[in-house]
Design a protein around this motif. Structure first.
Motif, PDB file in Angstrom:
ATOM      1  N   LEU A  23       0.869  -1.171   0.000  1.00 38.88           N
ATOM      2  CA  LEU A  23       0.000   0.000   0.000  1.00 38.88           C
ATOM      3  C   LEU A  23       0.904   1.218   0.000  1.00 38.88           C
ATOM      4  CD1 LEU A  23      -1.522  -2.349   1.668  1.00 38.88           C
ATOM      5  CD2 LEU A  23      -2.947  -0.490   2.484  1.00 38.88           C
ATOM      6  N   VAL A  24       0.637   2.169  -0.882  1.00 41.10           N
ATOM      7  CA  VAL A  24       1.401   3.411  -0.931  1.00 41.10           C
ATOM      8  C   VAL A  24       0.399   4.558  -0.869  1.00 41.10           C
ATOM      9  CG1 VAL A  24       3.018   4.836  -2.225  1.00 41.10           C
ATOM     10  CG2 VAL A  24       3.223   2.339  -2.313  1.00 41.10           C
ATOM     11  N   LEU A  25       0.550   5.394   0.170  1.00 40.27           N
ATOM     12  CA  LEU A  25      -0.317   6.554   0.329  1.00 40.27           C
ATOM     13  C   LEU A  25       0.564   7.778   0.534  1.00 40.27           C
ATOM     14  CD1 LEU A  25      -1.746   4.069   2.370  1.00 40.27           C
ATOM     15  CD2 LEU A  25      -3.607   5.567   1.700  1.00 40.27           C
ATOM     16  N   VAL A  26       0.277   8.845  -0.180  1.00 37.92           N
ATOM     17  CA  VAL A  26       1.056  10.076  -0.116  1.00 37.92           C
ATOM     18  C   VAL A  26       0.137  11.171   0.391  1.00 37.92           C
ATOM     19  CG1 VAL A  26       2.461  11.722  -1.403  1.00 37.92           C
ATOM     20  CG2 VAL A  26       2.424   9.301  -2.095  1.00 37.92           C
ATOM     21  N   ALA A  27       0.604  11.901   1.414  1.00 37.56           N
ATOM     22  CA  ALA A  27      -0.198  12.974   2.004  1.00 37.56           C
ATOM     23  C   ALA A  27       0.620  14.250   2.084  1.00 37.56           C
ATOM     24  CB  ALA A  27      -0.679  12.569   3.392  1.00 37.56           C
ATOM     25  N   ASP A  28      -0.086  15.354   2.217  1.00 30.23           N
ATOM     26  CA  ASP A  28       0.588  16.637   2.383  1.00 30.23           C
ATOM     27  C   ASP A  28       0.736  16.955   3.876  1.00 30.23           C
ATOM     28  OD1 ASP A  28      -1.936  17.575   3.230  1.00 30.23           O
ATOM     29  OD2 ASP A  28      -2.313  18.672   1.373  1.00 30.23           O
ATOM     30  N   GLU A  29       1.259  18.135   4.194  1.00 25.67           N
ATOM     31  CA  GLU A  29       1.496  18.485   5.595  1.00 25.67           C
ATOM     32  C   GLU A  29       0.209  18.612   6.401  1.00 25.67           C
ATOM     33  OE1 GLU A  29       4.121  21.897   5.508  1.00 25.67           O
ATOM     34  OE2 GLU A  29       5.860  20.563   5.513  1.00 25.67           O
ATOM     35  N   GLU A  30      -0.926  18.830   5.726  1.00 33.74           N
ATOM     36  CA  GLU A  30      -2.212  18.941   6.418  1.00 33.74           C
ATOM     37  C   GLU A  30      -2.937  17.608   6.518  1.00 33.74           C
ATOM     38  OE1 GLU A  30      -1.440  21.351   3.861  1.00 33.74           O
ATOM     39  OE2 GLU A  30      -0.574  22.472   5.525  1.00 33.74           O
ATOM     40  N   MET A  31      -2.248  16.520   6.205  1.00 33.78           N
ATOM     41  CA  MET A  31      -2.772  15.158   6.283  1.00 33.78           C
ATOM     42  C   MET A  31      -3.801  14.833   5.216  1.00 33.78           C
ATOM     43  SD  MET A  31      -2.899  14.104  10.310  1.00 33.78           S
ATOM     44  CE  MET A  31      -3.851  15.460  10.964  1.00 33.78           C
ATOM     45  N   ASN A  32      -3.863  15.601   4.141  1.00 37.31           N
ATOM     46  CA  ASN A  32      -4.749  15.291   3.020  1.00 37.31           C
ATOM     47  C   ASN A  32      -4.038  14.332   2.079  1.00 37.31           C
ATOM     48  OD1 ASN A  32      -6.839  17.294   3.657  1.00 37.31           O
ATOM     49  ND2 ASN A  32      -5.238  18.771   3.160  1.00 37.31           N
ATOM     50  N   TYR A  33      -4.734  13.261   1.673  1.00 39.61           N
ATOM     51  CA  TYR A  33      -4.129  12.365   0.692  1.00 39.61           C
ATOM     52  C   TYR A  33      -4.068  13.061  -0.657  1.00 39.61           C
ATOM     53  CZ  TYR A  33      -4.380   8.518   3.986  1.00 39.61           C
ATOM     54  OH  TYR A  33      -4.199   7.712   5.066  1.00 39.61           O
ATOM     55  N   VAL A  34      -2.921  12.975  -1.298  1.00 40.59           N
ATOM     56  CA  VAL A  34      -2.729  13.577  -2.620  1.00 40.59           C
ATOM     57  C   VAL A  34      -2.434  12.516  -3.685  1.00 40.59           C
ATOM     58  CG1 VAL A  34      -2.017  15.821  -1.699  1.00 40.59           C
ATOM     59  CG2 VAL A  34      -0.287  14.075  -2.173  1.00 40.59           C
ATOM     60  N   ALA A  35      -2.073  11.318  -3.273  1.00 40.58           N
ATOM     61  CA  ALA A  35      -1.848  10.206  -4.197  1.00 40.58           C
ATOM     62  C   ALA A  35      -1.972   8.905  -3.418  1.00 40.58           C
ATOM     63  CB  ALA A  35      -0.463  10.299  -4.838  1.00 40.58           C
ATOM     64  N   VAL A  36      -2.543   7.902  -4.057  1.00 43.62           N
ATOM     65  CA  VAL A  36      -2.663   6.565  -3.466  1.00 43.62           C
ATOM     66  C   VAL A  36      -2.514   5.558  -4.593  1.00 43.62           C
ATOM     67  CG1 VAL A  36      -4.155   7.289  -1.550  1.00 43.62           C
ATOM     68  CG2 VAL A  36      -5.190   6.580  -3.699  1.00 43.62           C
ATOM     69  N   ASN A  37      -1.967   4.409  -4.271  1.00 40.05           N
ATOM     70  CA  ASN A  37      -1.826   3.420  -5.334  1.00 40.05           C
ATOM     71  C   ASN A  37      -3.040   2.491  -5.368  1.00 40.05           C
ATOM     72  OD1 ASN A  37      -1.212   1.686  -3.172  1.00 40.05           O
ATOM     73  ND2 ASN A  37       0.547   0.774  -4.193  1.00 40.05           N
ATOM     74  N   GLU A  38      -3.120   1.742  -6.467  1.00 41.64           N
ATOM     75  CA  GLU A  38      -4.231   0.814  -6.680  1.00 41.64           C
ATOM     76  C   GLU A  38      -4.293  -0.230  -5.564  1.00 41.64           C
ATOM     77  OE1 GLU A  38      -5.066  -2.704  -9.899  1.00 41.64           O
ATOM     78  OE2 GLU A  38      -4.301  -0.809 -10.669  1.00 41.64           O
ATOM     79  N   THR A  39      -3.144  -0.674  -5.085  1.00 41.00           N
ATOM     80  CA  THR A  39      -3.098  -1.680  -4.029  1.00 41.00           C
ATOM     81  C   THR A  39      -3.739  -1.154  -2.750  1.00 41.00           C
ATOM     82  OG1 THR A  39      -1.109  -2.611  -5.008  1.00 41.00           O
ATOM     83  CG2 THR A  39      -1.549  -3.193  -2.717  1.00 41.00           C
TER      84      THR A  39
END
Length: 117
Positions: A23-39
Motif C-alpha cells: 500500500l502506498v499513500l502520499v499525504a501533504d502536511e495537512e494530512m490530506n491524501y494527494v496520491a494513493v496506489n491501486e493496491t
C-alpha cells in the motif's frame, strides 16, 4: 543516455508502484491524501477518488494519529505497526515505513505499508 529513458523509467516505476505488493499513500502536511496506489485502494475497499478526498485521520485507526503525524512531519520519518480502517469498517494491521519527500519543491509524506504477518 537515451533522452526518453527518464520518461520511460518514470512511467514504468509509476505503473509498478500502482499495482505493486505494498500500500502506498502520499499525504501533504495537512494530512490530506494527494496520491494513493491501486493496491491501497483495493486493500481498503475505496475508489481512488474516495481516498483522495480523505485525510490520514479518516483511515488510521489510532487515537493518536494526529500526534504521530506531527512527529513524522518534525522528524521526517517513521516506522512501525499501525492499523487502518477499511471502508467496510474492518481493521487491517500494517507494518509501515513513512518518510518526507520533496517533489517539485513541495513536501509530501509517503507511507508504504504491508499487511502484518
Amino acid at each position: 543516455m537515451n533522452v526518453a529513458q527518464p520518461l520511460v523509467q518514470a512511467s514504468l516505476l509509476g505503473e509498478a508502484i500502482d499495482a505493486g505488493p505494498a500500500l502506498v499513500l502520499v499525504a501533504d502536511e495537512e494530512m490530506n491524501y494527494v496520491a494513493v496506489n491501486e493496491t491501497a485502494c483495493d486493500a481498503l475497499g475505496y475508489e481512488r477518488e474516495e481516498l483522495l478526498a480523505m485525510r490520514v485521520t479518516d483511515v488510521a485507526a489510532s487515537e493518536n494519529t494526529a500526534e504521530s503525524y506531527a512527529r513524522l512531519v518534525a522528524e521526517g520519518e517513521a516506522a512501525g505497526q499501525g492499523r487502518v480502517v477499511r471502508k467496510d469498517g474492518s481493521v487491517l494491521e500494517l507494518e509501515y515505513r513513512a518518510s518526507r519527500v520533496t517533489v517539485a519543491q513541495m513536501t509530501f509524506y509517503v507511507m508504504v505499508g504491508l499487511p502484518a504477518a
